[in-house]
Design a protein around this motif. Structure first.
Motif, short mmCIF file in Angstrom:
data_model
loop_
_atom_site.label_atom_id
_atom_site.label_comp_id
_atom_site.label_asym_id
_atom_site.label_seq_id
_atom_site.Cartn_x
_atom_site.Cartn_y
_atom_site.Cartn_z
N GLY A 160 -70.66 32.11 31.86
CA GLY A 160 -71.02 31.76 30.49
C GLY A 160 -70.68 32.80 29.47
O GLY A 160 -70.76 32.55 28.26
N SER A 161 -70.29 33.99 29.89
CA SER A 161 -69.88 35.04 28.95
C SER A 161 -68.37 35.23 29.03
O SER A 161 -67.70 34.67 29.91
CB SER A 161 -70.61 36.36 29.27
N ASN A 162 -67.84 36.02 28.12
CA ASN A 162 -66.38 36.21 28.11
C ASN A 162 -65.96 37.67 28.03
O ASN A 162 -64.76 37.95 27.93
CB ASN A 162 -65.74 35.40 26.97
N ASN A 163 -66.91 38.59 28.07
CA ASN A 163 -66.53 40.00 28.03
C ASN A 163 -67.63 40.86 28.63
O ASN A 163 -68.77 40.40 28.80
CB ASN A 163 -66.22 40.46 26.59
N THR A 164 -67.28 42.08 28.93
CA THR A 164 -68.26 43.06 29.38
C THR A 164 -67.78 44.45 28.99
O THR A 164 -66.58 44.67 28.81
CB THR A 164 -68.51 42.97 30.91
#
Length: 206
Positions: A84-88
């Motif tokens: 569900g996320s697109n970066n870290t």
């Protein structure tokens, strides 16, 4: 009249992990600014992960390390972009001056395109002077080969000083002398390490 219609373009399947933070220059021993791994489709459109994705981190520097905060600990080998996320985000620290390549590689079996980015590490504050020429055995009355000393930081990286700096040269011999040329005169007590150099050379006579 002409007909118009709005179209919505959605990102395609996630296909690539990339650095979105700019290349950095960092002082040896200090943390980088935050770095970001971004997931996109094959066209560069941001795409949310449909599953947890593990990405390994590596550096061509033998002294480089990664952490999840700017304070460390500097012991991670991979990061996870969660569903569900697109970066870290992550950070980098190195103690070896030079320019190195950082790489991120997706290892969750999705066969993504991976990415690399350069980082430059500069020497820290100069803290020591070291001899970089080997010890010599001399014949009395004959000048030494060139002797060179180098300014280094606490991590042994050569570095330059902010201004010209005088260095006192000393010997325990009552008859020894120094000069910046091999022909004398042998009455030099101070040599100058110029601001644009990391080392300075001289000769010894006894």
């Amino acid at each position: 009249s002409d007909a118009t219609q709005a179209q919505s373009i959605l990102a395609g399947p996630m296909a690539k992990v990339s650095f979105t933070s700019a290349e950095q220059t960092v002082i040896a021993g200090e943390s980088s600014a935050v770095m970001t791994a971004q997931i996109t489709d094959s066209y560069g459109n941001v795409s949310n992960a449909s599953q947890d994705v593990e990405v390994t981190l590596s550096s061509t520097s033998s002294a480089g390390a990664f952490g999840l905060t700017s304070a460390g600990p500097w012991d991670i080998a991979s990061i996870i972009v969660y569903t569900g996320s697109n970066n870290t985000a992550f950070y980098y620290r190195d103690t070896l001056a030079g320019t190195y390549m950082l790489a991120m590689n997706e290892i969750s079996g999705l066969n993504w395109e991976n990415d690399t980015q350069n980082i430059t590490i500069k020497s820290a504050v100069i803290s020591q002077l070291v001899f970089i020429t080997e010890p010599q055995t001399l014949t009395a009355g004959i000048a030494s080969d060139v002797v060179t000393i180098q300014a280094r930081d606490q991590y042994e990286n050569p570095g330059v000083l902010e201004s010209d700096t005088s260095i006192e040269v000393l010997t325990t011999s009552a008859s020894g002398g120094f000069c910046v040329t091999s022909g004398g005169p042998w009455d030099t007590t101070l040599i100058t390490l110029s601001a644009d150099n990391s080392s300075v050379s001289f000769y010894y006579y006894d």
